[in-house]
Design an enzyme around this catalytic site. Structure first.
Site, PDB file in Angstrom:
ATOM      1  N   SER A 123      -8.312   1.121   1.868  1.00 22.26           N
ATOM      2  CA  SER A 123      -7.698  -0.036   1.559  1.00 22.26           C
ATOM      3  C   SER A 123      -7.925  -0.584   3.138  1.00 22.26           C
ATOM      4  CB  SER A 123      -6.410  -0.113   1.253  1.00 22.26           C
ATOM      5  OG  SER A 123      -5.600  -1.288   1.639  1.00 22.26           O
ATOM      6  N   ASP A 172      -6.732  -5.883  -6.149  1.00 23.51           N
ATOM      7  CA  ASP A 172      -5.089  -6.065  -6.619  1.00 23.51           C
ATOM      8  C   ASP A 172      -4.936  -7.639  -6.838  1.00 23.51           C
ATOM      9  OD1 ASP A 172      -4.678  -3.476  -6.201  1.00 23.51           O
ATOM     10  OD2 ASP A 172      -3.632  -3.769  -4.343  1.00 23.51           O
ATOM     11  N   ASP A 182       4.205  -5.258   3.383  1.00 29.64           N
ATOM     12  CA  ASP A 182       3.997  -6.858   3.104  1.00 29.64           C
ATOM     13  C   ASP A 182       4.754  -7.800   2.104  1.00 29.64           C
ATOM     14  OD1 ASP A 182       1.911  -6.987   4.984  1.00 29.64           O
ATOM     15  OD2 ASP A 182       0.348  -6.335   3.633  1.00 29.64           O
ATOM     16  N   ARG A 210       1.217 -12.425   8.084  1.00 25.12           N
ATOM     17  CA  ARG A 210       1.877 -12.604   6.717  1.00 25.12           C
ATOM     18  C   ARG A 210       2.862 -13.916   6.624  1.00 25.12           C
ATOM     19  NH1 ARG A 210      -2.022  -9.944   5.453  1.00 25.12           N
ATOM     20  NH2 ARG A 210      -1.704  -7.785   5.225  1.00 25.12           N
TER      21      ARG A 210
END
Ligand code: ARG
Length: 395
Positions: A171, A13, A122, A93
């Site tokens: 993922s 990505d 996220d 994050r």
């Protein structure tokens, strides 16, 4: 020069984001930033190579220590747990976002970008931090509604050697605290996870026939020793991941409620997190009062939800941490854990602040006059009994 700073993992990505930012969004300079929060060395190397090759400037920032001391230690103190998820990615994050912002400010960039989709958590976590600043936010994955097939094709057209995709259908997201595996056939909650999704933990059925005992020392809620040996936080967590993983400890398969309301099927490996939170909870049970424990469990729920939702700049978060820190002043002592066939069980604990008194509780001691309990019992449950009497008279 219109500059953008991209939070870059090196995966498909974010890799596709680089040419997209140039072609579809018209940026002249793309700066990729990879933040090291303990992902595998190999992944970091790939991210650095790809970042250097594809973007105009690349940064790799080692934030492992900060991650452990400023993010994971508060998480341990809060027994961070959201529906059985030990929050490994959620807590990372904001740190990653802050590092990206630091670069953006230093580089005088106009925008920051991330590769999150529009379905997950996220995007909320990154952007809540990004939006503290006056920067444009670009989210190509979400914005362009891209599919994986399209991304692979686009990458190939741009001569980008895409990260193995067909062979690795899941993922995966990995840092010091946790490894998560989602997507592919795991999206069907009926699918039993195949053994090859796991990398940190051995199959408990095939793990050692011999239990292993480890002792963790805590100082004010923070783990500081392993088997009486002082250890820095990063090494301690790494070591516990290895030891726990050897015994198949820390596999979690759950249905998780995402912030947007979607339920997702998640698999995690988090041996160190499992062991440390179990041990920490047990030590708290020894030293904190019943009232403190009850109230702290409510605080913990709120704390975990804020972290999960990426709301670590909400004022309540600091308030909760202040309360938690106050409780941790006495969370000092040792906890012995037995690791065996996928389980971590606390088998012994001690603390100079324990509220436990063997002398008082023992079957063999006479230091409490048991008859004293009788007066207490006469009042215990008084109102319920009174009410029962009233109703029995009425009928
Ligand atoms: N479900 C977790 C969260 O929302 C972990 C997501 C990790 N992402 C992944 N692509 N494996 O925080």
């Amino acid at each position: 020069m219109v500059k953008v700073v991209l939070s870059y993992s090196g995966g498909l990505d974010t890799t596709v984001c680089i040419p997209l930012l140039r072609e579809k969004y018209g940026f002249d300079e793309i700066i990729s930033v990879t933040v090291d929060v303990g992902q595998p060395q190999e992944d970091l190397k790939i991210a650095e190579e790809r970042g250097k090759k594809l973007s105009d400037k690349h940064y790799t920032i080692n934030a492992k220590k900060e991650f452990v001391y400023d993010y994971l230690f508060p998480l341990i103190k809060a027994n961070g747990d959201y529906e059985g998820y030990l929050l490994g990615h959620a807590i990372a994050r904001p740190l990653i976002a802050r590092k990206v912002i630091e670069v953006a400010l230093k580089e005088n960039a106009e925008a920051v970008a991330h590769g999150c989709t529009g379905k997950g958590n996220d995007q909320l976590r990154f952007e809540n931090i990004f939006r503290e600043y006056d920067l444009r936010i670009i989210a190509p994955m979400r914005d362009l509604n891209l599919t994986r097939e399209w991304e692979i094709e686009y990458a190939m057209e741009h001569g980008i050697d895409v990260p193995a995709t067909k062979e690795k259908p899941w993922s995966i997201d990995e840092n010091l605290w946790s490894r998560s595996i989602e997507g592919g056939d795991l999206e069907n909650p009926l699918t039993i996870p195949p053994e090859d999704i796991y990398e940190w933990t051995v199959n408990p059925a095939e793990s050692s026939e011999h239990p292993e005992f480890i002792t963790i020392g805590f100082d004010k809620g923070i783990p500081v020793t392993l088997n009486d040996e002082s250890m820095d936080g990063v090494s301690l967590i790494k070591t516990l991941n290895e030891i726990g993983g050897k015994h198949g400890v820390g596999r979690t398969d759950i249905i998780e409620d995402r912030v947007l309301g979607l339920k997702a099927r998640e698999n995690y490996e988090h041996p160190a997190a499992t062991i440390l939170i179990k041990a920490h909870r047990d030590l708290e049970q020894l030293v904190l009062s019943r009232k403190e424990l009850k109230f702290k469990s409510l605080v913990e729920q709120e704390w975990a939800e804020l972290v999960y939702e990426g709301l670590v700049n909400e004022p309540l978060f600091a308030d909760l941490n202040a309360f938690i820190d106050e409780t941790q002043q006495r969370v000092t002592g040792t906890v012995t854990v037995r690791l065996y066939k996928g389980n971590a069980s606390v088998v012994a604990r001690d603390s100079p602040f324990k509220l436990y008194s063997q002398e008082l509780v023992s079957f063999d001691s006479v230091s409490i006059d048991q008859k004293d309990a009788e007066g207490f019992i006469k009042f215990h449950g008084l109102q319920g009994r009174l009410m029962k009497r009233i109703f029995s008279k009425k009928s």
